[in-house]
Write a protein that holds these residues in place. Structure first.
Motif: not given
Length: 511
Positions: A362, A368-369
């Motif tokens: 993160k 967002s990953v």
């Protein structure tokens, strides 16, 4: 008794009986008062009849006989209805723990023998401690009859010793206080003779594990009779080499008996002559092994996700109080550009050593990953069992490759190759992981230097040739000389030109 086809259980089949006990007066009373109300009088008669196959003063096996004797002695008609009745009787005895039935296949005779192993009835105390048997007896005879039967088998304790204040002292003498054995001499002949005299038990059916060898009886007993490959599988009885190939594939791909029977039932695994196509069978076994491995890994990840979500609330306080491990300065990693101005080198290495890999991902991604990135490291964590600190070092190494401008794509295969290398080298600590990526970086630098030196050497050789350009590098294609100026000869006179025209007209047929 599980018999799917009544033709496999007839009066012509043979059977034998085995028991290693002898009935006492208490056992006979238990059979009459307790077991008979549960299974019926005919089932108890069948039990006594099998028991009498062996002399009461001996244990072991009875002689092999035809099952026609069972039908005639019990007064059962050897028809389809009678077979069902005898199967039901045997099933009742098996359900209450008095009988165990087995079928032994003999490949040399292509026939089966039924083995009936008898068990002694439970003692009164053991029986009434077994809940399901007590409930079955209650359903058959009623609650008050069960209580009455319980009193029939037990006598009350004398009134003088019922009181709790009575002190009970153990006066028994253990074996080794009274007897002394000569343990310095081991009599191997006696042990071997005792093992040879004892009745040998044929092992019951068990699913073959990865280290056990399958035989023809294991496969043919589970192979469907209506299969097109049934005739080919029946030939395996005499084909020891092909059975060896099957066992090799079973051990290599960790297949169960059901799995190998399913593969042998498929089309294309046997040739027209009935021989096993090893490459095709091995290919299909590999596919099944990989699919099973993938399903098990996926189910493990989902199960651990559920456990992690369930325990996340309880672990919050533990994570806050978790001890942080320091990092020695000789194992410090450089701060990547994404963290410049946000933390110094000490804070960054402390995060790599102590933070979970999910938190590090993160921090590397502003939003967002990506799901594919999270799935790759989740597999490394849950399936490969790499420590979190090692995974963090791996994340740092991969992100440094991206920042360095390399053309290497961070796909699943590349990440798996690095993780598998760490597994084979048994890298389990932060220091080992840092040393590993440093070695990898130095190795890549040496390869790059060798490539540049080779390119420079080829360029210097090209200076003396025609393929060298101003940039100092060699051309990929050789330089081909092209004629720029056509050499000029003597001019043609008007008379010669006219003569040439006459010849041309004559050739064209225009003269």
């Amino acid at each position: 008794m599980r018999i799917s086809n009544l033709l496999q259980f007839t009066e012509h089949h043979r059977y034998c009986t085995f028991r290693d006990f002898s009935l006492s007066g208490m056992d006979s009373k238990m059979l009459s008062y307790i077991y008979q109300p549960m299974v019926g009088g005919l089932a108890i008669s069948f039990y006594h009849f099998l028991y009498q196959h062996i002399s009461s003063d001996r244990v072991g096996y009875s002689r092999i006989e035809q099952q026609r004797r069972l039908f005639l002695t019990l007064g059962i008609d050897p028809s389809e209805k009678g077979r069902k009745q005898l199967i039901e009787i045997a099933s009742k005895l098996e359900a209450v723990g008095l009988l165990h039935s087995s079928r032994i296949y003999i490949p040399e005779q292509d026939d089966s023998i039924y083995e009936y192993e008898l068990y002694a009835p439970l003692s009164p105390n053991e029986f009434f401690k077994t809940q399901h048997l007590t409930l079955l007896l209650r359903d058959k005879v009623g609650k008050f009859t069960v209580l009455s039967l319980r009193e029939e088998f037990c006598t009350e304790e004398p009134a003088e010793i019922i009181h709790k204040a009575v002190h009970k002292e153990d006066l028994s003498i253990p074996f080794y206080e009274l007897f002394q054995l000569n343990t310095h001499v081991i009599d191997y002949e006696l042990e071997q003779a005792l093992s040879e005299v004892a009745p040998s038990r044929h092992p019951g059916y068990q699913a073959a594990s990865a280290e056990e060898m399958l035989n023809y009886a294991d496969i043919i007993s589970r192979f469907p009779r209506i299969s097109k490959n049934r005739a080919f599988v029946e030939r395996l009885r005499y084909e020891h080499e092909q059975m060896g190939m099957i066992n090799y594939i079973v051990r290599k791909y960790q297949l169960s008996l059901q799995d190998i029977c399913g593969l042998l039932d498929e089309e294309g695994v046997f040739s027209d002559q009935g021989e096993i196509l090893l490459d095709e069978l091995q290919h299909r076994a590999n596919l099944q092994f990989r699919q099973g491995k993938k399903r098990s890994e996926t189910s493990d990840r989902y199960a651990k996700k559920v456990i992690a979500l369930r325990d996340s609330v309880d672990n919050d306080h533990e994570d806050q109080a978790r001890e942080e491990y320091p990092v020695e300065m000789e194992f410090y990693l450089d701060v990547p550009p994404q963290f410049q101005g946000k933390c110094d080198i000490h804070q960054y290495n402390m995060m790599l050593r102590n933070e979970p890999y999910t938190m590090m991902l993160k921090k590397f991604f502003p939003g967002s990953v990506p799901d594919n990135m999270m799935d790759m490291f989740e597999k490394i964590d849950l399936n490969y069992k790499l420590p979190e600190e090692v995974i963090n070092v791996l994340i740092h190494y991969l992100m440094s490759l991206l920042v360095s401008g390399t053309d290497q794509r961070l796909n699943r295969n590349f990440v798996d190759s690095i993780a598998s290398t760490m597994l084979m080298k048994q890298i389990t600590s932060y220091e080992q992981a840092v040393q590993h990526i440093r070695d990898q970086s130095q190795f890549k630098q040496r390869l790059e230097q060798e490539r540049v030196s080779k390119a420079g050497a080829s360029g210097s050789r090209g200076r003396s040739g025609s393929g060298y350009t101003r940039g100092g590098t060699a051309k990929q294609k050789p330089s081909i000389p092209i004629i720029q100026d056509v050499p000029q000869g003597m001019a043609v006179t008007p008379e010669e030109l006219e003569e040439m025209r006459k010849v041309a007209r004559k050739l064209d047929g225009k003269s």
